[in-house]
Write an enzyme that holds these catalytic residues in place. Structure first.
Site, PDB file in Angstrom:
ATOM      1  N   GLU A 128       0.868  -1.182   0.000  1.00 25.55           N
ATOM      2  CA  GLU A 128       0.000   0.000   0.000  1.00 25.55           C
ATOM      3  C   GLU A 128       0.900   1.225   0.000  1.00 25.55           C
ATOM      4  O   GLU A 128       2.126   1.121   0.106  1.00 25.55           O
ATOM      5  CB  GLU A 128      -0.916  -0.012   1.233  1.00 25.55           C
ATOM      6  CG  GLU A 128      -1.977  -1.095   1.178  1.00 25.55           C
ATOM      7  CD  GLU A 128      -2.978  -1.021   2.318  1.00 25.55           C
ATOM      8  OE1 GLU A 128      -3.024   0.002   3.024  1.00 25.55           O
ATOM      9  OE2 GLU A 128      -3.700  -1.992   2.505  1.00 25.55           O
ATOM     10  N   HIS A 151      -8.670   9.649   2.900  1.00 28.15           N
ATOM     11  CA  HIS A 151      -8.265   8.526   2.047  1.00 28.15           C
ATOM     12  C   HIS A 151      -8.397   8.975   0.594  1.00 28.15           C
ATOM     13  O   HIS A 151      -9.433   9.520   0.208  1.00 28.15           O
ATOM     14  CB  HIS A 151      -9.134   7.300   2.310  1.00 28.15           C
ATOM     15  CG  HIS A 151      -8.552   6.043   1.762  1.00 28.15           C
ATOM     16  ND1 HIS A 151      -8.507   5.769   0.409  1.00 28.15           N
ATOM     17  CD2 HIS A 151      -7.969   4.989   2.376  1.00 28.15           C
ATOM     18  CE1 HIS A 151      -7.917   4.602   0.224  1.00 28.15           C
ATOM     19  NE2 HIS A 151      -7.584   4.102   1.403  1.00 28.15           N
ATOM     20  N   ARG A 190      -0.113   8.393   1.644  1.00 29.69           N
ATOM     21  CA  ARG A 190      -1.512   8.734   1.389  1.00 29.69           C
ATOM     22  C   ARG A 190      -1.778  10.237   1.253  1.00 29.69           C
ATOM     23  O   ARG A 190      -2.575  10.666   0.425  1.00 29.69           O
ATOM     24  CB  ARG A 190      -2.294   8.176   2.568  1.00 29.69           C
ATOM     25  CG  ARG A 190      -3.720   8.036   2.349  1.00 29.69           C
ATOM     26  CD  ARG A 190      -4.286   7.217   3.477  1.00 29.69           C
ATOM     27  NE  ARG A 190      -4.159   5.796   3.223  1.00 29.69           N
ATOM     28  CZ  ARG A 190      -4.603   4.860   4.050  1.00 29.69           C
ATOM     29  NH1 ARG A 190      -5.170   5.210   5.171  1.00 29.69           N
ATOM     30  NH2 ARG A 190      -4.483   3.589   3.754  1.00 29.69           N
ATOM     31  N   HIS A 200     -11.042   9.868   6.613  1.00 30.54           N
ATOM     32  CA  HIS A 200     -10.831   8.420   6.811  1.00 30.54           C
ATOM     33  C   HIS A 200     -10.335   8.078   8.206  1.00 30.54           C
ATOM     34  O   HIS A 200     -10.835   7.155   8.835  1.00 30.54           O
ATOM     35  CB  HIS A 200      -9.833   7.952   5.760  1.00 30.54           C
ATOM     36  CG  HIS A 200      -9.509   6.494   5.814  1.00 30.54           C
ATOM     37  ND1 HIS A 200     -10.477   5.518   5.675  1.00 30.54           N
ATOM     38  CD2 HIS A 200      -8.318   5.825   5.984  1.00 30.54           C
ATOM     39  CE1 HIS A 200      -9.909   4.319   5.756  1.00 30.54           C
ATOM     40  NE2 HIS A 200      -8.609   4.479   5.956  1.00 30.54           N
ATOM     41  N   ARG A 213      -0.702   8.925   9.012  1.00 27.74           N
ATOM     42  CA  ARG A 213      -0.540   7.498   9.308  1.00 27.74           C
ATOM     43  C   ARG A 213      -0.127   6.706   8.065  1.00 27.74           C
ATOM     44  O   ARG A 213      -0.698   6.896   6.989  1.00 27.74           O
ATOM     45  CB  ARG A 213      -1.864   6.946   9.832  1.00 27.74           C
ATOM     46  CG  ARG A 213      -1.872   5.463  10.085  1.00 27.74           C
ATOM     47  CD  ARG A 213      -3.208   5.035  10.635  1.00 27.74           C
ATOM     48  NE  ARG A 213      -4.261   5.273   9.681  1.00 27.74           N
ATOM     49  CZ  ARG A 213      -4.730   4.360   8.813  1.00 27.74           C
ATOM     50  NH1 ARG A 213      -4.211   3.148   8.812  1.00 27.74           N
ATOM     51  NH2 ARG A 213      -5.707   4.648   7.994  1.00 27.74           N
TER      52      ARG A 213
END
Ligand code: SIN
Length: 583
Positions: free
Chosen positions: A127, A247, A296, A357, A392
């Site tokens: 990811e 997100h 992200r 998110h 994160r």
């Protein structure tokens, strides 16, 4: 003790426990199982059903250095880069070194991860922000659901007492100011309905996030910031609330879509999907060395930038090249969600846009999960351990919930064995008014926001404190939230679930906006259009407490590391700004 609590009827019933765990995701249920295994009497209270929290919705997986050639050190490096200079190094080291064994214990508890049919090895995906395949998954893209299933089954098998449909209200404290339980409201009729109390020697908040503070979010309807709001009213310090992770790839359902939106996991990009604009141009290529698999915040900003450039409402995620078989086996949940909304990812690109998110901040804790209020612990998304910093790393959250839950359980059970441990509260059955040894009947009832305030708060936050923020938008949000607060004071709303939730949302929104306004830089997932660069002077955390008059005290730490003691910090000077402020 601030004396601030939600306006609510006095408890009409009570139960006693050694430990009350509030919340039933990976963090809460792991604490409960480990404490119970050590002989403690545990009560779990949860807002809906045991498996209704955020954990169930997690798709991508759980990150841990389990693969051949991977090491905790490499996982640490990726986490620190994603955290954009604000991770607490010690907290991250704890996460990555204890993580692999914590995952193995989760497997021993019953969670079944996807494995290679021939070798039996756990299959790992990638990811954003991870430089190697490190994410264990289950049921393809149903990792959270499998973890939740396994933990709920284990909790039931262990005979742990659970109270469902219970909205936690406030912390009970003993005469010394230690946590001594919680008040809660059980919805529905039965032996325990209405407002009651669980009295306990330790309280563990594992209530999840606050995504419902925004109009569109991946979070379920129960994520209304109840734990953070409770902790603030109880006098605890919260930190990093300005760092809301958006997100990048949430299924776009139209400009007016509200509430929980379907997630399209980063793992889809991890397996090779491309982000494209309406012309099919891969705009992340060249924008970052990892392209679509950049951390992200960078991908979310890349999407927002391209949307602005083109005046578009969304971008696309193109994974047609996976083919039907891969979609069906690897991403069955996402495939079903897309098809339910009339989009077939096998034959067409998926419209996506960022949505709220994950709260990287929360109740500040030390490495044993202790908050700044003695006896009050926090774990999972509600907590701020320092692991996530300003952003994160993908799939670190389930791992954080697991690792710090085990640490909390060790600390709590140790404390319960100590000779000076607070005595178990007397069992007196039904109480009205003041609960034995605890204060429920004193303190200032806070004003309640009306049920209609929820939508208004969400609109204000989406417009003023979303992916793109500025001094102007945040000042407007501050003023509008203050107006809702004043209206609430004038309206004298009756207590009830919707009012309590709206009041919690209002409080966390105020803190989030105050912190976002104060942080005059762009870092991680906090993007200030009027301060577009990262500023080294801001390599520090914002800490917020609630004063007895319900104004906010905002201060900063001296460095990116949290002060080692979990006691409230003495409000050190800031980088040229006022050391404390009222908001
Ligand atoms: C995802 O599957 O993209 C979400 C994983 C996460 O939030 O860590």
């Amino acid at each position: 003790m601030t004396g601030i609590r939600l306006h609510a009827p006095r408890p009409g019933w009570s139960v006693d426990a050694d430990v009350v765990v509030v919340g039933s995701g990976v963090a809460g249920l792991t604490v409960a199982l480990r404490c119970a295994a050590a002989g403690a009497h545990v009560t779990v209270v949860t807002k809906a059903l045991l498996d209704d929290g955020s954990t169930r919705w997690a798709q991508g997986g759980i990150a841990a250095a389990l693969g051949e050639g991977d090491t905790p050190e490499q996982h640490l490096d990726d986490t620190l880069v994603a955290g954009a200079g604000l991770c607490d190094d010690e907290a991250v080291r704890t996460l990555v070194t204890e993580g692999p064994d914590a995952v193995r214990r989760l497997i021993a508890t019953g969670a079944q991860f996807d494995t290679d049919a021939e070798t039996g090895a756990i299959l790992l995906t990638r990811e954003g922000g991870h430089h190697r395949r490190r994410i264990a998954h289950a049921g393809g893209d149903a990792t959270g659901a499998e973890i939740s299933r396994a933990l709920v089954e284990a909790v039931r098998a262990a005979g742990i007492e659970t109270i469902e449909h219970a909205l936690v209200l406030d912390l009970l404290k003993d005469e010394e100011g230690r946590a001594a339980g919680v008040t809660l409201h059980v919805m529905g009729e039965g032996e325990r309905d209405g407002v009651g109390a669980v009295r306990a020697r330790a309280v563990v908040l594992a209530t999840g996030g606050m995504g419902q503070v925004f109009s569109a979010t991946t979070n379920p309807a129960v994520s209304t910031g109840d734990g953070v709001a409770l902790a603030l009213r109880a006098g605890a310090e919260v930190s990093d609330l300005e760092f809301v992770q958006f997100h990048p790839t949430v299924l776009w359902l139209g400009p007016d879509a509200e509430g929980q939106q379907p997630l399209v996991s980063e793992a889809v990009r991890g397996e090779g999907a491309h982000l494209v604009d309406a012309d099919g141009h891969r705009f992340m290529v060249g924008a970052h060395e990892l392209a679509e698999l950049a951390p992200r915040d960078i991908v979310a900003k890349g999407i927002m930038r391209r949307m602005q450039e083109l005046g578009a409402e969304h971008m696309y995620l193109d994974a047609r090249h996976f083919g039907a078989e891969m979609w069906e086996h690897r991403f069955p949940t996402i495939l079903a969600a897309c098809r339910a909304h009339g989009i077939d990812p096998v034959t067409e690109p998926i419209p996506v846009a960022p949505a709220a998110h994950y709260a990287s901040g929360g109740v500040r804790t030390d490495l044993t999960g202790r908050s700044t209020v003695p006896g009050l612990y926090a774990c999972g998304e509600v907590a701020c351990t320092g692991v996530h910093g300003a952003n994160r790393l993908a799939s670190n959250s389930l791992l954080e919930g697991l690792v710090f839950a085990e640490r909390i359980a060790a600390d709590v059970t140790e404390a319960l064995r100590e000779p000076g441990a607070p005595p178990r509260p007397a069992t007196t059955g039904t109480t009205t008014g003041t609960t034995t040894g605890t204060t429920t009947g004193t303190g200032t009832g806070t004003v309640l926001a009306g049920p209609k305030a929820r939508l208004e708060i969400q609109r204000i936050m989406a417009e003023g404190a979303g992916v793109l923020r500025s001094r102007e938008s945040l000042e407007r949000a501050t003023a509008e939230l203050a107006r809702i607060d004043e209206d609430a004071a004038a309206a004298l709303e009756a207590p009830g679930t919707e009012s309590w939730e709206a009041t919690n949302l209002l409080l966390v929104a105020r803190v989030l906006v105050a912190a976002a306004l104060r942080r005059e830089e762009t870092r991680g997932c906090h993007w200030r259009e009027d301060a577009p660069d990262r500023d080294d002077a801001w390599r520090r955390h914002l800490l917020v407490t609630l004063r007895p008059d319900r104004t906010l005290s905002v201060s900063t730490t001296e460095t990116a590391a949290f002060p080692s003691a979990a006691a409230p910090t003495p409000h050190p000077p800031t980088n040229g700004a006022e050391p404390r402020s009222t908001t």
